[in-house]
Write a protein that holds these residues in place. Sequence first.
Motif, PDB file in Angstrom:
ATOM      1  N   HIS A  27     -14.212  24.956 -29.069  1.00 45.84           N
ATOM      2  CA  HIS A  27     -15.461  24.194 -29.144  1.00 45.84           C
ATOM      3  C   HIS A  27     -16.397  24.516 -27.975  1.00 45.84           C
ATOM      4  N   ASP A  28     -16.182  25.689 -27.374  1.00 46.14           N
ATOM      5  CA  ASP A  28     -17.065  26.200 -26.311  1.00 46.14           C
ATOM      6  C   ASP A  28     -17.256  25.223 -25.155  1.00 46.14           C
ATOM      7  N   CYS A  29     -16.215  24.547 -24.792  1.00 50.26           N
ATOM      8  CA  CYS A  29     -16.257  23.649 -23.640  1.00 50.26           C
ATOM      9  C   CYS A  29     -16.301  24.502 -22.367  1.00 50.26           C
ATOM     10  N   SER A  30     -17.130  24.122 -21.417  1.00 47.95           N
ATOM     11  CA  SER A  30     -17.260  24.909 -20.188  1.00 47.95           C
ATOM     12  C   SER A  30     -15.941  24.911 -19.410  1.00 47.95           C
ATOM     13  N   MET A  31     -15.781  25.922 -18.579  1.00 46.52           N
ATOM     14  CA  MET A  31     -14.567  26.043 -17.765  1.00 46.52           C
ATOM     15  C   MET A  31     -14.415  24.833 -16.842  1.00 46.52           C
ATOM     16  N   LYS A  32     -15.523  24.380 -16.247  1.00 45.30           N
ATOM     17  CA  LYS A  32     -15.465  23.237 -15.326  1.00 45.30           C
ATOM     18  C   LYS A  32     -14.952  21.991 -16.050  1.00 45.30           C
ATOM     19  N   VAL A  33     -15.540  21.687 -17.195  1.00 48.44           N
ATOM     20  CA  VAL A  33     -15.128  20.495 -17.947  1.00 48.44           C
ATOM     21  C   VAL A  33     -13.691  20.666 -18.449  1.00 48.44           C
ATOM     22  N   SER A  34     -13.356  21.863 -18.907  1.00 50.46           N
ATOM     23  CA  SER A  34     -11.984  22.105 -19.371  1.00 50.46           C
ATOM     24  C   SER A  34     -10.969  21.829 -18.265  1.00 50.46           C
ATOM     25  N   MET A  35     -11.263  22.296 -17.067  1.00 52.52           N
ATOM     26  CA  MET A  35     -10.334  22.075 -15.948  1.00 52.52           C
ATOM     27  C   MET A  35     -10.215  20.589 -15.616  1.00 52.52           C
ATOM     28  N   GLN A  36     -11.333  19.879 -15.651  1.00 58.86           N
ATOM     29  CA  GLN A  36     -11.305  18.442 -15.383  1.00 58.86           C
ATOM     30  C   GLN A  36     -10.484  17.718 -16.449  1.00 58.86           C
ATOM     31  N   LEU A  37     -10.661  18.112 -17.704  1.00 56.00           N
ATOM     32  CA  LEU A  37      -9.921  17.467 -18.788  1.00 56.00           C
ATOM     33  C   LEU A  37      -8.441  17.835 -18.759  1.00 56.00           C
ATOM     34  N   GLU A  38      -8.120  19.031 -18.323  1.00 57.63           N
ATOM     35  CA  GLU A  38      -6.712  19.403 -18.184  1.00 57.63           C
ATOM     36  C   GLU A  38      -6.022  18.514 -17.149  1.00 57.63           C
ATOM     37  N   LEU A  39      -6.722  18.194 -16.055  1.00 60.61           N
ATOM     38  CA  LEU A  39      -6.191  17.268 -15.056  1.00 60.61           C
ATOM     39  C   LEU A  39      -5.931  15.899 -15.685  1.00 60.61           C
ATOM     40  N   VAL A  40      -6.886  15.418 -16.471  1.00 60.79           N
ATOM     41  CA  VAL A  40      -6.771  14.132 -17.159  1.00 60.79           C
ATOM     42  C   VAL A  40      -5.567  14.122 -18.094  1.00 60.79           C
ATOM     43  N   ILE A  41      -5.466  15.142 -18.924  1.00 65.54           N
ATOM     44  CA  ILE A  41      -4.401  15.224 -19.916  1.00 65.54           C
ATOM     45  C   ILE A  41      -3.042  15.303 -19.234  1.00 65.54           C
ATOM     46  N   GLU A  42      -2.957  16.114 -18.193  1.00 66.86           N
ATOM     47  CA  GLU A  42      -1.689  16.228 -17.461  1.00 66.86           C
ATOM     48  C   GLU A  42      -1.290  14.883 -16.859  1.00 66.86           C
ATOM     49  N   GLU A  43      -2.216  14.213 -16.229  1.00 66.66           N
ATOM     50  CA  GLU A  43      -1.918  12.926 -15.587  1.00 66.66           C
ATOM     51  C   GLU A  43      -1.410  11.904 -16.601  1.00 66.66           C
ATOM     52  N   ILE A  44      -2.084  11.772 -17.715  1.00 67.39           N
ATOM     53  CA  ILE A  44      -1.679  10.779 -18.719  1.00 67.39           C
ATOM     54  C   ILE A  44      -0.338  11.155 -19.339  1.00 67.39           C
ATOM     55  N   LEU A 106      -3.765   6.406  -7.833  1.00 69.17           N
ATOM     56  CA  LEU A 106      -4.697   7.506  -7.613  1.00 69.17           C
ATOM     57  C   LEU A 106      -4.878   8.342  -8.878  1.00 69.17           C
ATOM     58  N   GLY A 107      -3.813   8.526  -9.647  1.00 67.61           N
ATOM     59  CA  GLY A 107      -3.891   9.328 -10.870  1.00 67.61           C
ATOM     60  C   GLY A 107      -4.857   8.752 -11.882  1.00 67.61           C
ATOM     61  N   ILE A 108      -4.725   7.468 -12.198  1.00 65.57           N
ATOM     62  CA  ILE A 108      -5.626   6.851 -13.185  1.00 65.57           C
ATOM     63  C   ILE A 108      -7.052   6.780 -12.625  1.00 65.57           C
ATOM     64  N   PHE A 109      -7.181   6.654 -11.309  1.00 69.39           N
ATOM     65  CA  PHE A 109      -8.493   6.697 -10.656  1.00 69.39           C
ATOM     66  C   PHE A 109      -9.154   8.052 -10.934  1.00 69.39           C
ATOM     67  N   LEU A 110      -8.396   9.144 -10.787  1.00 67.65           N
ATOM     68  CA  LEU A 110      -8.926  10.477 -11.067  1.00 67.65           C
ATOM     69  C   LEU A 110      -9.266  10.640 -12.546  1.00 67.65           C
ATOM     70  N   VAL A 111      -8.434  10.067 -13.408  1.00 61.29           N
ATOM     71  CA  VAL A 111      -8.715  10.106 -14.848  1.00 61.29           C
ATOM     72  C   VAL A 111     -10.064   9.440 -15.121  1.00 61.29           C
ATOM     73  N   LYS A 112     -10.252   8.246 -14.584  1.00 58.70           N
ATOM     74  CA  LYS A 112     -11.498   7.503 -14.818  1.00 58.70           C
ATOM     75  C   LYS A 112     -12.717   8.257 -14.291  1.00 58.70           C
ATOM     76  N   LYS A 113     -12.552   8.991 -13.193  1.00 59.80           N
ATOM     77  CA  LYS A 113     -13.661   9.750 -12.602  1.00 59.80           C
ATOM     78  C   LYS A 113     -14.014  10.993 -13.420  1.00 59.80           C
ATOM     79  N   ASN A 114     -13.092  11.445 -14.273  1.00 58.88           N
ATOM     80  CA  ASN A 114     -13.309  12.689 -15.006  1.00 58.88           C
ATOM     81  C   ASN A 114     -13.598  12.503 -16.488  1.00 58.88           C
ATOM     82  N   VAL A 115     -13.742  11.265 -16.935  1.00 57.05           N
ATOM     83  CA  VAL A 115     -14.156  10.993 -18.314  1.00 57.05           C
ATOM     84  C   VAL A 115     -15.375  10.079 -18.274  1.00 57.05           C
ATOM     85  N   ASP A 116     -16.122  10.065 -19.364  1.00 57.42           N
ATOM     86  CA  ASP A 116     -17.327   9.239 -19.414  1.00 57.42           C
ATOM     87  C   ASP A 116     -17.047   7.842 -19.953  1.00 57.42           C
ATOM     88  N   GLU A 117     -16.062   7.736 -20.828  1.00 62.57           N
ATOM     89  CA  GLU A 117     -15.675   6.438 -21.394  1.00 62.57           C
ATOM     90  C   GLU A 117     -14.157   6.400 -21.476  1.00 62.57           C
TER      91      GLU A 117
END
Length: 135
Positions: A27-44, A106-117
């Motif tokens: 879905h042509d997600c940018s590298m920056k956003v992909s990396m942020q979302l990978e952090l989110v997914i890994e944490e959860i 700290l993990g859920i804090f990082l998750v919240k910082k890297n998603v919009d909702e």
Amino acid sequence: MNKITVDAVLENLQTVMDFATENLEAHDCSMKVSMQLELVIEEIFVNISSYAYHPEIGSATFCMEFEKEPAAVLMTFIDGGKPYNPLEKNDPDTTLDIDERDVGGLGIFLVKKNVDEISYEYADGKNILHMKRFF
């Protein structure tokens, strides 16, 4: 909607990460956003694997749905483990030195910082964590 269900064990983290990366690239997600979302997914996923069913093993389902206008990904984690709302945990005070902070959060804090909702619900014996990120 694309989804994957695996045993919630750390050995399946890479399978979930590969699934997410494939979908984000498609879905042509940018590298920056992909990396942020990978952090989110890994944490959860690591939290579900480590705590939801302990000491038993259960399943975790990860869903991804994409919107075009505006471009966004909706991600949902579902597990049948112990009821737990990670959003109830207070954000850590990041102004304190590391040795002065409370343990955890700290993990859920990082998750919240890297998603919009982000939202949580417990329904039909399942923990359901919804997240949305525009890209």
